[in-house]
Design an enzyme around this catalytic site. Sequence first.
Site, PDB file in Angstrom:
ATOM      1  N   ASP A  30      -2.405  -8.533  11.466  1.00 42.67           N
ATOM      2  CA  ASP A  30      -3.753  -8.947  11.065  1.00 42.67           C
ATOM      3  C   ASP A  30      -4.271 -10.142  11.849  1.00 42.67           C
ATOM      4  OD1 ASP A  30      -3.900  -6.951   9.070  1.00 42.67           O
ATOM      5  OD2 ASP A  30      -2.620  -8.170   7.776  1.00 42.67           O
TER       6      ASP A  30
ATOM      7  N   HIS B 115       5.698 -12.753   7.430  1.00 39.58           N
ATOM      8  CA  HIS B 115       5.916 -11.362   7.024  1.00 39.58           C
ATOM      9  C   HIS B 115       7.121 -11.295   6.099  1.00 39.58           C
ATOM     10  CE1 HIS B 115       6.354  -6.995   7.182  1.00 39.58           C
ATOM     11  NE2 HIS B 115       5.072  -7.007   7.509  1.00 39.58           N
TER      12      HIS B 115
ATOM     13  N   ARG C  19       2.830  -4.842  16.619  1.00 38.53           N
ATOM     14  CA  ARG C  19       1.423  -4.406  16.477  1.00 38.53           C
ATOM     15  C   ARG C  19       0.488  -5.512  16.960  1.00 38.53           C
ATOM     16  NH1 ARG C  19       1.582  -3.059  10.203  1.00 38.53           N
ATOM     17  NH2 ARG C  19       2.464  -5.168  10.320  1.00 38.53           N
TER      18      ARG C  19
ATOM     19  N   SER D 208       0.830  -1.220   0.000  1.00 38.78           N
ATOM     20  CA  SER D 208       0.000   0.000   0.000  1.00 38.78           C
ATOM     21  C   SER D 208       0.860   1.264   0.000  1.00 38.78           C
ATOM     22  CB  SER D 208      -0.968   0.010   1.192  1.00 38.78           C
ATOM     23  OG  SER D 208      -0.299  -0.238   2.404  1.00 38.78           O
TER      24      SER D 208
ATOM     25  N   HIS E  76      -1.877  -8.896   1.889  1.00 40.30           N
ATOM     26  CA  HIS E  76      -1.601  -7.626   2.601  1.00 40.30           C
ATOM     27  C   HIS E  76      -2.771  -7.367   3.565  1.00 40.30           C
ATOM     28  CE1 HIS E  76       0.147  -3.825   3.418  1.00 40.30           C
ATOM     29  NE2 HIS E  76      -0.203  -3.137   2.338  1.00 40.30           N
TER      30      HIS E  76
HETATM   31  N1  CMX Z   1       1.255 -19.759   5.620  1.00 44.86           N
HETATM   32  C1  CMX Z   1       1.721 -20.641   4.715  1.00 44.86           C
HETATM   33  N2  CMX Z   1       2.782 -20.414   3.927  1.00 44.86           N
HETATM   34  C2  CMX Z   1       3.418 -19.267   4.115  1.00 44.86           C
HETATM   35  C3  CMX Z   1       3.028 -18.310   5.063  1.00 44.86           C
HETATM   36  C4  CMX Z   1       1.880 -18.592   5.829  1.00 44.86           C
HETATM   37  N3  CMX Z   1       1.403 -17.737   6.724  1.00 44.86           N
HETATM   38  N4  CMX Z   1       3.870 -17.269   5.010  1.00 44.86           N
HETATM   39  C5  CMX Z   1       4.765 -17.546   4.040  1.00 44.86           C
HETATM   40  N5  CMX Z   1       4.483 -18.748   3.497  1.00 44.86           N
HETATM   41  C6  CMX Z   1       5.134 -19.377   2.356  1.00 44.86           C
HETATM   42  C7  CMX Z   1       5.042 -18.453   1.153  1.00 44.86           C
HETATM   43  O1  CMX Z   1       3.762 -18.565   0.525  1.00 44.86           O
HETATM   44  C8  CMX Z   1       6.183 -18.936   0.311  1.00 44.86           C
HETATM   45  O2  CMX Z   1       5.777 -20.125  -0.327  1.00 44.86           O
HETATM   46  P1  CMX Z   1       6.327 -20.499  -1.801  1.00 44.86           P
HETATM   47  O3  CMX Z   1       7.785 -20.728  -1.627  1.00 44.86           O
HETATM   48  O4  CMX Z   1       5.547 -21.711  -2.159  1.00 44.86           O
HETATM   49  O5  CMX Z   1       6.025 -19.329  -2.675  1.00 44.86           O
HETATM   50  C9  CMX Z   1       7.228 -19.311   1.371  1.00 44.86           C
HETATM   51  O6  CMX Z   1       6.504 -19.494   2.599  1.00 44.86           O
HETATM   52  C10 CMX Z   1       8.265 -18.215   1.601  1.00 44.86           C
HETATM   53  O7  CMX Z   1       7.602 -17.009   1.880  1.00 44.86           O
HETATM   54  P2  CMX Z   1       8.266 -15.900   2.815  1.00 44.86           P
HETATM   55  O8  CMX Z   1       9.517 -15.445   2.135  1.00 44.86           O
HETATM   56  O9  CMX Z   1       8.352 -16.364   4.196  1.00 44.86           O
HETATM   57  O10 CMX Z   1       7.159 -14.761   2.806  1.00 44.86           O
HETATM   58  P3  CMX Z   1       6.863 -13.671   1.699  1.00 44.86           P
HETATM   59  O11 CMX Z   1       7.734 -12.494   1.947  1.00 44.86           O
HETATM   60  O12 CMX Z   1       6.888 -14.242   0.331  1.00 44.86           O
HETATM   61  O13 CMX Z   1       5.345 -13.314   2.023  1.00 44.86           O
HETATM   62  C11 CMX Z   1       3.490 -12.815   3.376  1.00 44.86           C
HETATM   63  C12 CMX Z   1       4.993 -12.582   3.167  1.00 44.86           C
HETATM   64  C13 CMX Z   1       3.020 -11.902   4.478  1.00 44.86           C
HETATM   65  C14 CMX Z   1       2.752 -12.476   2.089  1.00 44.86           C
HETATM   66  C15 CMX Z   1       3.286 -14.301   3.767  1.00 44.86           C
HETATM   67  O14 CMX Z   1       3.907 -14.574   4.991  1.00 44.86           O
HETATM   68  C16 CMX Z   1       1.824 -14.684   3.825  1.00 44.86           C
HETATM   69  O15 CMX Z   1       1.241 -15.036   2.792  1.00 44.86           O
HETATM   70  N6  CMX Z   1       1.195 -14.629   5.058  1.00 44.86           N
HETATM   71  C17 CMX Z   1      -0.223 -14.880   5.188  1.00 44.86           C
HETATM   72  C18 CMX Z   1      -1.023 -13.670   4.729  1.00 44.86           C
HETATM   73  C19 CMX Z   1      -0.869 -12.523   5.704  1.00 44.86           C
HETATM   74  O16 CMX Z   1      -1.011 -12.666   6.890  1.00 44.86           O
HETATM   75  N7  CMX Z   1      -0.630 -11.328   5.165  1.00 44.86           N
HETATM   76  C20 CMX Z   1      -0.607 -10.082   5.994  1.00 44.86           C
HETATM   77  C21 CMX Z   1       0.795  -9.501   6.157  1.00 44.86           C
HETATM   78  C22 CMX Z   1       0.725  -8.198   6.952  1.00 44.86           C
HETATM   79  C23 CMX Z   1       0.073  -7.110   6.150  1.00 44.86           C
HETATM   80  O17 CMX Z   1       0.631  -6.700   5.114  1.00 44.86           O
HETATM   81  O18 CMX Z   1      -1.043  -6.681   6.498  1.00 44.86           O
END
Ligand code: CMX
Length: 434
Positions: free
Chosen positions: A373, A318, A327, A241, A271
């Site tokens: 979140d 994250h 947070r 964002s 996000h």
């Molecule tokens: N559950 C399952 N798998 C997860 C995960 C979770 N909560 N968090 C990361 N992973 C996976 C990723 O999907 C990725 O998988 P692939 O290798 O198959 O693509 C792998 O672990 C590596 O990811 P990462 O480097 O740890 O995390 P990213 O920087 O790519 O992504 C985020 C960060 C937040 C998108 C991810 O942790 C996620 O999808 N979390 C769940 C959604 C969420 O809570 N989002 C809110 C974040 C805060 C905000 O912005 O508001």
Amino acid sequence: MSMLKQKLAEKIPVFASEVNDIRKNHGDKVISEVTVSQAYGGMRSIKCMVTETSALDPNEGIRFRGYTIPDLQKALPHAAEGAEPLPEGLFYLLLTGELPTEENVKEISAEWAKRSKMPDHVTKVLDAMPKTTHPMTQFAAGILALQTESIFAEKYREGMSKNEYWDPTYEDTMNLLARLPSLAAYIYRRSYKDGVVPAAKPELDWAGNFAHMLGYDDKMFRELMRLYLTIHADHEGGNVSAHTTHLVGSALSDAYYSLSAGMDGLAGPLHGLANQEVLRWIIELQQKLGGGVPSKDQIVKALWDTLNSGQVVPGYGHAVLRKTDPRYMAQREFALKHLPKDELFQVVSMIYEVAPDILMEHGKAKNPWPNVDAHSGVLLVHYGMHEYDFYTVLFGVSRAMGVLASLIWDRALGLPLERPKSVTTEYIKSVINK
Ligand code: CMX
């Protein structure tokens, strides 16, 4: 001129000259290198943009202009009835880098109350959409509909010098922040209630009045809104964002276009939409089990089911953080203080006990800890706001403060059009083969 604008007008030339000197004398200094993995991998960790309002340390979490959340809970002015920081104070800090006085905060509350009237056509634009339209779609559309009010767009058309850009951006920001609670409250009331927004109470602070316009007059809901709107405001510049708002703003699109685009990014489930997904995940689990509080074993199984079906566990992980999000902790402490026996809070706490180990065993997520979140929904439900599709709008109202404060500084520093270089896989292969 308000004290806030006056302060900003004093700071801008001093800081802009410092930045100009840095760019002129140290422009060639290398601060980051880019690997092939980063080019394909969402540009993680590449230091290639500057945001002044906040900085995120992977192990410590967010600092707003150098202050942690616990620091701000102590240092920022609060409402006479409570102890949580007033978001107006955070906005002052983000914009000026200085802690506000009570008087500074009161002035912003009064100014936002004065600027808060939305033009009539905005509700008409929303009324043209089905009530079932996702609240974030309505929110982004409502912000775009407000663009008719942009002072920046008007001044640009008239012809304005680059040095003046920050001033109408400031005015647009103040108008937008003043109106977002009315816009969000209208979306909430038309989507889930009787469509009537309770008349504003300008004597209340920004968050307190927002709670009231949403239809919540419980003092503790007001306190929750003050905390909520403070902690969601900013998370340095690289998140979707913030980065989107900055990117769109770099084309000199005004604050309305820039923020609306930023909100489209916040609406993604990776996000800001994760806050609704967390609650949906818990409620669906409870429904599957026939209601009540699930046991720890049932939660463990549900987490594995989610992971084994190739989905993410919402609220966990994250891109930058490598520990429990402060947070999350601020909200957990609020719950421990005000609703320790809440059933849903027990569930959220149990997830916190088991999910990190499961995510570590699963072995993919680099950060197994909860983010902001994972906790916000349970607090809202406790005070009666069950409509989880709306939660990301609350996040958006808060996030607007951070991204718009940054946009004002982008204009003040004369930051140029953002235009990174993309490459093709053919190019990458040629580099590898060299
Ligand atoms: N559950 C399952 N798998 C997860 C995960 C979770 N909560 N968090 C990361 N992973 C996976 C990723 O999907 C990725 O998988 P692939 O290798 O198959 O693509 C792998 O672990 C590596 O990811 P990462 O480097 O740890 O995390 P990213 O920087 O790519 O992504 C985020 C960060 C937040 C998108 C991810 O942790 C996620 O999808 N979390 C769940 C959604 C969420 O809570 N989002 C809110 C974040 C805060 C905000 O912005 O508001």
